[in-house]
Each structure stands twice: as structure tokens, then as C-alpha cells.
Design a protein around this motif. Structure first.
Motif, PDB file in Angstrom:
ATOM      1  N   PRO A   7      -1.239  22.505   7.079  1.00 28.83           N
ATOM      2  CA  PRO A   7      -2.347  22.374   8.029  1.00 28.83           C
ATOM      3  C   PRO A   7      -3.241  21.187   7.650  1.00 28.83           C
ATOM      4  N   ARG A   8      -3.663  20.434   8.651  1.00 26.47           N
ATOM      5  CA  ARG A   8      -4.502  19.271   8.422  1.00 26.47           C
ATOM      6  C   ARG A   8      -5.901  19.524   8.979  1.00 26.47           C
ATOM      7  N   GLN A  53      -6.835   7.000   0.377  1.00 28.02           N
ATOM      8  CA  GLN A  53      -7.039   8.146  -0.520  1.00 28.02           C
ATOM      9  C   GLN A  53      -8.189   9.025  -0.028  1.00 28.02           C
ATOM     10  N   GLN A  54      -9.295   8.394   0.418  1.00 17.62           N
ATOM     11  CA  GLN A  54     -10.439   9.153   0.943  1.00 17.62           C
ATOM     12  C   GLN A  54     -10.041   9.912   2.207  1.00 17.62           C
ATOM     13  N   ALA A  55      -9.336   9.229   3.100  1.00 15.91           N
ATOM     14  CA  ALA A  55      -8.919   9.849   4.357  1.00 15.91           C
ATOM     15  C   ALA A  55      -7.956  11.008   4.098  1.00 15.91           C
ATOM     16  N   ALA A  56      -7.077  10.852   3.118  1.00 15.34           N
ATOM     17  CA  ALA A  56      -6.135  11.921   2.775  1.00 15.34           C
ATOM     18  C   ALA A  56      -6.871  13.163   2.289  1.00 15.34           C
ATOM     19  N   VAL A  57      -7.893  12.959   1.464  1.00 18.24           N
ATOM     20  CA  VAL A  57      -8.692  14.092   0.979  1.00 18.24           C
ATOM     21  C   VAL A  57      -9.399  14.762   2.156  1.00 18.24           C
ATOM     22  N   VAL A  61      -4.378  16.354   2.939  1.00 16.92           N
ATOM     23  CA  VAL A  61      -2.966  16.023   2.718  1.00 16.92           C
ATOM     24  C   VAL A  61      -2.861  15.013   1.580  1.00 16.92           C
ATOM     25  N   SER A  62      -1.641  14.739   1.135  1.00  8.41           N
ATOM     26  CA  SER A  62      -1.447  13.729   0.097  1.00  8.41           C
ATOM     27  C   SER A  62      -1.626  12.332   0.692  1.00  8.41           C
ATOM     28  N   ASN A  68       2.282   7.985   5.950  1.00 10.22           N
ATOM     29  CA  ASN A  68       3.369   8.207   6.914  1.00 10.22           C
ATOM     30  C   ASN A  68       2.831   8.516   8.310  1.00 10.22           C
ATOM     31  N   VAL A  69       1.806   9.360   8.379  1.00  3.76           N
ATOM     32  CA  VAL A  69       1.189   9.712   9.657  1.00  3.76           C
ATOM     33  C   VAL A  69       0.553   8.467  10.284  1.00  3.76           C
TER      34      VAL A  69
END
Length: 91
Positions: A7-8, A53-57, A61-62, A68-69
Motif C-alpha cells: 500500500p502506498r 529518497q524523501q518522496a519514497a519515505v 515505499v523503497s 520505477n513508478v
């Protein structure tokens, strides 16, 4: 069988549900679906200027998953702009 999708966290929503070229009826256009997580990745990285990295947190997600998204989302937007397709936002 593929692994279940993690889940995102999706905070932003698009202002409109569709973007299309002017003067061409929707029935004559190829439609490309932009998923909610793809929209969120574009919003965080390209609009807000966050590092991946900030957006992933923020999305939960990793960093590799976010990359990839983001790659899929950028391809879809470029495809629509280049070939005159309709971009449909999904929830």
C-alpha cells in the motif's frame, strides 16, 4: 503469482480526471491511464522538488520502487504529449 502490491500513501489528488488534446473528441483518442501512485510520484518529485529518497519515505515505499513508478509515469506523460493521447487519472 506476483507479490502483493505494498500500500502506498497518496496525499495529493489531480485537479481534473482527464487531460486531452484540444479539438479532438474523446471518442477518437487513445486513452492512457495514470495510476494514483504514478501521479503522486510525479507530484512529489517533479512538482514539489523532493529528492527520490524523501518522496519514497512519504509514499511508504523503497527508493527503487519509487524510481520505477516515476519512470512509468514520466513515460506515460511523454507518450500522451508526443502522440496526442488522452491522459486519464485513476483513483
Amino acid at each position: 503469482m506476483p507479490r502483493p502490491k505494498i500500500p502506498r500513501n497518496i496525499c495529493g489528488r489531480p485537479a481534473d480526471s482527464c487531460f486531452k488534446p484540444n479539438g479532438i473528441p474523446m471518442s477518437q483518442l487513445v486513452q492512457v491511464a495514470l495510476a494514483a501512485d504514478e501521479y503522486e510520484a510525479l507530484r512529489l518529485v517533479d512538482l514539489e522538488g523532493q529528492q527520490q529518497q524523501q518522496a519514497a519515505v512519504a509514499m511508504g515505499v523503497s527508493r527503487q520502487t519509487l524510481a520505477n513508478v516515476l519512470k512509468r509515469a514520466r513515460f506515460k506523460v511523454a507518450d500522451c504529449l508526443t502522440h496526442g493521447k488522452a491522459l486519464m487519472m485513476q483513483n
